[in-house]
Structures are given as C-alpha cells and as structure tokens.
Motif scaffolding. Structure first.
Motif, PDB file in Angstrom:
ATOM      1  N   SER A 109       1.046  -1.146   0.103  1.00 10.05           N
ATOM      2  CA  SER A 109      -0.135  -0.062   0.110  1.00 10.05           C
ATOM      3  C   SER A 109       0.825   1.135  -0.431  1.00 10.05           C
ATOM      4  CB  SER A 109      -1.431   0.594   0.937  1.00 10.05           C
ATOM      5  OG  SER A 109      -0.465   0.143   2.692  1.00 10.05           O
ATOM      6  N   THR A 110       0.541   2.466  -0.666  1.00  8.75           N
ATOM      7  CA  THR A 110       1.590   3.707  -0.771  1.00  8.75           C
ATOM      8  C   THR A 110      -0.014   5.020  -0.624  1.00  8.75           C
ATOM      9  OG1 THR A 110       0.424   3.935  -2.787  1.00  8.75           O
ATOM     10  CG2 THR A 110       2.545   2.891  -2.616  1.00  8.75           C
ATOM     11  N   LEU A 111       0.960   5.919   0.705  1.00  9.91           N
ATOM     12  CA  LEU A 111      -0.027   6.598   1.040  1.00  9.91           C
ATOM     13  C   LEU A 111       0.025   8.403   0.675  1.00  9.91           C
ATOM     14  CD1 LEU A 111      -2.990   8.164   3.027  1.00  9.91           C
ATOM     15  CD2 LEU A 111      -1.436   7.913   4.523  1.00  9.91           C
ATOM     16  N   THR A 112       0.119   9.436   0.396  1.00  7.96           N
ATOM     17  CA  THR A 112       0.808  10.639   0.234  1.00  7.96           C
ATOM     18  C   THR A 112       0.199  11.844   0.402  1.00  7.96           C
ATOM     19  OG1 THR A 112       1.780   9.862  -2.138  1.00  7.96           O
ATOM     20  CG2 THR A 112       1.445  12.728  -1.413  1.00  7.96           C
ATOM     21  N   GLY A 132       0.276   9.040   9.517  1.00  7.38           N
ATOM     22  CA  GLY A 132       0.665   8.559   8.091  1.00  7.38           C
ATOM     23  C   GLY A 132       1.145   6.906   8.116  1.00  7.38           C
ATOM     24  N   ARG A 135      -2.735   4.760   8.647  1.00  6.40           N
ATOM     25  CA  ARG A 135      -3.645   5.225   7.662  1.00  6.40           C
ATOM     26  C   ARG A 135      -2.789   4.489   6.938  1.00  6.40           C
ATOM     27  NH1 ARG A 135      -5.057  10.873   6.040  1.00  6.40           N
ATOM     28  NH2 ARG A 135      -5.799   9.955   4.200  1.00  6.40           N
ATOM     29  N   CYS A 136      -1.764   4.494   6.691  1.00  8.84           N
ATOM     30  CA  CYS A 136      -1.593   3.237   5.272  1.00  8.84           C
ATOM     31  C   CYS A 136      -1.073   1.511   5.826  1.00  8.84           C
ATOM     32  CB  CYS A 136       0.950   3.959   5.356  1.00  8.84           C
ATOM     33  SG  CYS A 136       1.203   2.979   3.413  1.00  8.84           S
ATOM     34  N   ASP A 139      -4.599   0.682   5.653  1.00  7.59           N
ATOM     35  CA  ASP A 139      -5.266   0.967   3.726  1.00  7.59           C
ATOM     36  C   ASP A 139      -4.174  -0.380   3.209  1.00  7.59           C
ATOM     37  OD1 ASP A 139      -6.372   3.121   3.524  1.00  7.59           O
ATOM     38  OD2 ASP A 139      -4.205   4.179   2.306  1.00  7.59           O
TER      39      ASP A 139
END
Length: 399
Positions: A109-112, A132, A135-136, A139
C-alpha cells in the motif's frame, strides 16, 4: 594470527544467502553456492535454518531441460513474502509518503500526505508521521501489530545507530532522538535514516543498481545527500552518520569558506526569487523546482545562470567522488534534475573537464527521476535489510 569471530561470520554468510535468494530466487542451493562462493555444505546448513525460521520457502520444479522428461523435480528456494512486513517513509518539508512492504520488498500500500511540516514543533511532526504510518498500514489491510519495523527517511545529518537527527531542514531543533519518540508512539521498532541512504539502498534492491555491489548516489533535493554502497552494504560514518554533501568545501573566498550548498543547494538556486509572490507560493507547496523549470524554459536569465553554476559545482563534486571511490556507476536523483538542460549540460561539461584522464570511462553517470513512492520503498529496504541481518528464531526477528 587473529581469526574472524565465528558468530559474525555466520551472520554475514546468513545475510549473503538470504539476500541472494531475494535477488535471484527461485534459486537452487547449487546456484546459491556459486553466487556467494560458499561451500554447498554451508549453504545447505544456512538454508535449513532459514526454512525452519519460515523466512524462505521451497518450490519444486520439473526437469527444466526437457518439459517432456520425467526427471527428478528440482528444489528451488524463494523468500517467504509473508515472513515480515515493514513501513518505509520519505519525510520531506512539504509532503510525507508512506509504503507498506512485505518481506520481499513488494509494496502492499502507499499513502501520500501533501502537508507542509517543516519548522513545526516536534510533537506536531510526530503526530503527523504517526497518523501517516497508521493510515498506510490500515490501507494494506493490516494493523501495527503485523508490522515488524518502520523506517523514516529524513533529509539532513542522521545517526543511524542511535536514531538521533543531528540537523535537518525539517526540524527547528538539533540533536533530536526521533527514533525513541516514534518507537514509543508506534510501539514498533523505528529506524531513522538519511533519505539519501534510503534511496541508495532502494536503487540497489529495486532500481538502477540491482546488479552492482558498489555504486554512489547523489541526491539533489532540499539538502544535498550522498550514498556510498560498498560490497552490497551502505557505508556510514562514525555512529552510523550519514553524509551531508552540501557541507563539502569547494574553496575559500573573500567571504570565507565556500560550501557546495552555497552554489548548488536549492536555496542558492532559487535565490531572491523565493520572496516573489507566485514563486514563494510554489516553494511553500513543494513545487519550487517545477516552477523554476517553467521559468528556465521561458529564458529567465537569472535562473539559467543559477542552474549553470549549480551544474558546474555538482559536476566538479562528482569528479572528486569518482576520484576517491571509482564506482562503476553514479546515480543522480532529486528535484534539481528538473532544472533541465542548462543544469545537466553544465554538470556533464564540468565533470568531463575535472575527471582525471586515468579514470575517464570508469564511472557511468545515470540520471533518474525517482518518484516519492520509490524513495519510501528505499526506506522500507533499509528496514528489511536490518531484519535480514537480525538473528531470527521461529517466533520472529530479534531486534
């Protein structure tokens, strides 16, 4: 005659075997022995231990020489992707990027988060980083209890062994024990690493240096960073210190010492433009170099001159690095590559002029526009490398 520490040699051999399986698997024990130059007996003992710990798996393949033949199946080995999971992050002044990766390094998973965090209080930055990471992980369909390690790639001078950040453009303070802060918040071992070191290992594991044991990487971001890989390992200074290439001294002028950052750093390139309306807003949003690129294409003389000056300084610096290390490849990454041809041509010309005749053609220069996700994946590789080095038991890594 002093002999090597047997425990250390076993750990080194174990890491070599596991990393060979990651890079070349599925792979047979005989092929592992050939690639690592370890005896088949040693390889068999190590792989048996790795199988017991659940770090690798077997795969049976038929006689690959003849699909119609009924030969004895070959036993191939591959990394168990579910043996561990890690989080890697690129923490920059105007954004944070997170990835969750499995034991093989595949991104789950990725998160920006496009949030400006520089110069905020430490507690605020820690809150944002923690959010962050969590959350990642969610996800990826996981919880933090499923994560074995976290690595945060941060610009500046970092002590890898202690997790202290000596200085960073992100923080107001110096000598921050950010590893302890984040480990306590996440209840998960957290590594603090130079972002330049993270992207270096990322290219060694997944990118443009996969086939190399030695290479150099120069990062041209808000800070100028250096990564040196030697025999598949990152070179670090005393205490695991990272290298702030911007502090390199180019000479002494009327105003005193001239450092690389004063010629090729982001602030030096942007100059007085940083206070102009739209330009200042672009910088605040982390799009300063993109805006510079547009102005250079529109023939802004001031910025073209700054780009040429920066390229010349970086070219001379790389020539000095090659003179010291003679790596087969130098990879350049970072936002300054957006300066385009004035910068790149000046860099190449200065490098060609400065490199000693005896070293011409030794090092290949590679320019790479790595995504933020790839920088974060590099941080995940740092976390995985430490797990690969760790003594394991059937209950998991001993950190």
């Amino acid at each position: 005659m002093k002999t090597a520490d047997p425990e250390l040699m076993r750990a080194i051999n174990r890491l070599s075997v596991l990393d060979t399986i990651r890079r070349h698997g599925p792979i047979s024990r005989v092929e592992i022995s050939e690639r690592t130059e370890l005896s088949t007996t040693t390889v068999s003992a190590i792989t048996a231990s790795l199988l017991d710990d659940g770090l690798i798996l077997t795969r049976h393949e038929g006689d690959i020489r003849n699909a119609a033949a009924r030969g004895r199946p070959r036993v191939m080995l591959e990394v168990n992707q579910d043996a561990a999971r890690v989080v890697g992050a690129k923490i920059a002044a105007s954004r944070m990027v997170f990835v969750v990766a499995n034991f093989r390094g595949d991104v789950l998973s990725t998160l920006t988060l496009p949030i400006r965090i520089d110069r905020q209080p430490i507690a605020v930055i820690a809150d944002l980083v923690e959010d962050g990471v969590r959350r990642c992980v969610v996800d990826a369909g996981l919880s933090l209890e499923d994560v074995d390690s976290v690595c945060l790639g941060i610009p500046g001078v970092v002590e890898h062994r202690t997790g202290h950040i000596r200085s960073s453009p992100i923080f107001r303070e110096v000598n921050i024990d950010f590893a302890a802060e984040m480990s306590a918040r996440l209840s998960t071992p957290t590594i603090i690493e130079s972002d330049a070191h993270a992207i270096t290992l990322g290219h060694h594991w997944f990118g443009k240096a996969r086939e190399l044991e030695d290479m150099v990487l120069v990062s041209l971001e808000q800070t100028l960073g250096l990564g040196v890989l030697h025999r598949n390992r990152l070179f670090r200074g005393a205490g695991g210190l990272s290298h702030n290439l911007g502090d390199l001294v180019l000479g002494i002028g009327p105003q005193g010492v001239i450092r690389l950052s004063s010629q090729a750093g982001e602030s030096a390139i942007l100059g007085e433009q940083q206070t102009d309306g739209r330009f200042a807003e672009a910088i605040r949003l982390g799009r300063g170099m993109t805006h510079v690129q547009a102005l250079i294409q529109a023939d802004d003389d001031r910025l073209i001159t700054a780009a040429v000056r920066a390229g010349e300084a970086i070219g001379l610096t790389i020539a000095n690095i090659v003179t010291l290390f003679a790596p087969p490849r130098v990879i350049l990454v970072g936002s300054s590559l957006a300066l385009g041809e004035p910068f790149l041509n000046s860099l190449r010309d200065a490098y060609a002029l400065a490199i000693p005749p005896s070293l011409k053609g030794v090092s290949e220069l590679v320019f790479d526009d790595s995504t933020d996700d790839f920088w974060a994946q590099g941080a995940a590789a740092v976390a995985l490398y430490e797990l690969y080095e760790s003594p394991w038991s059937t209950t998991g890594p001993a950190l």
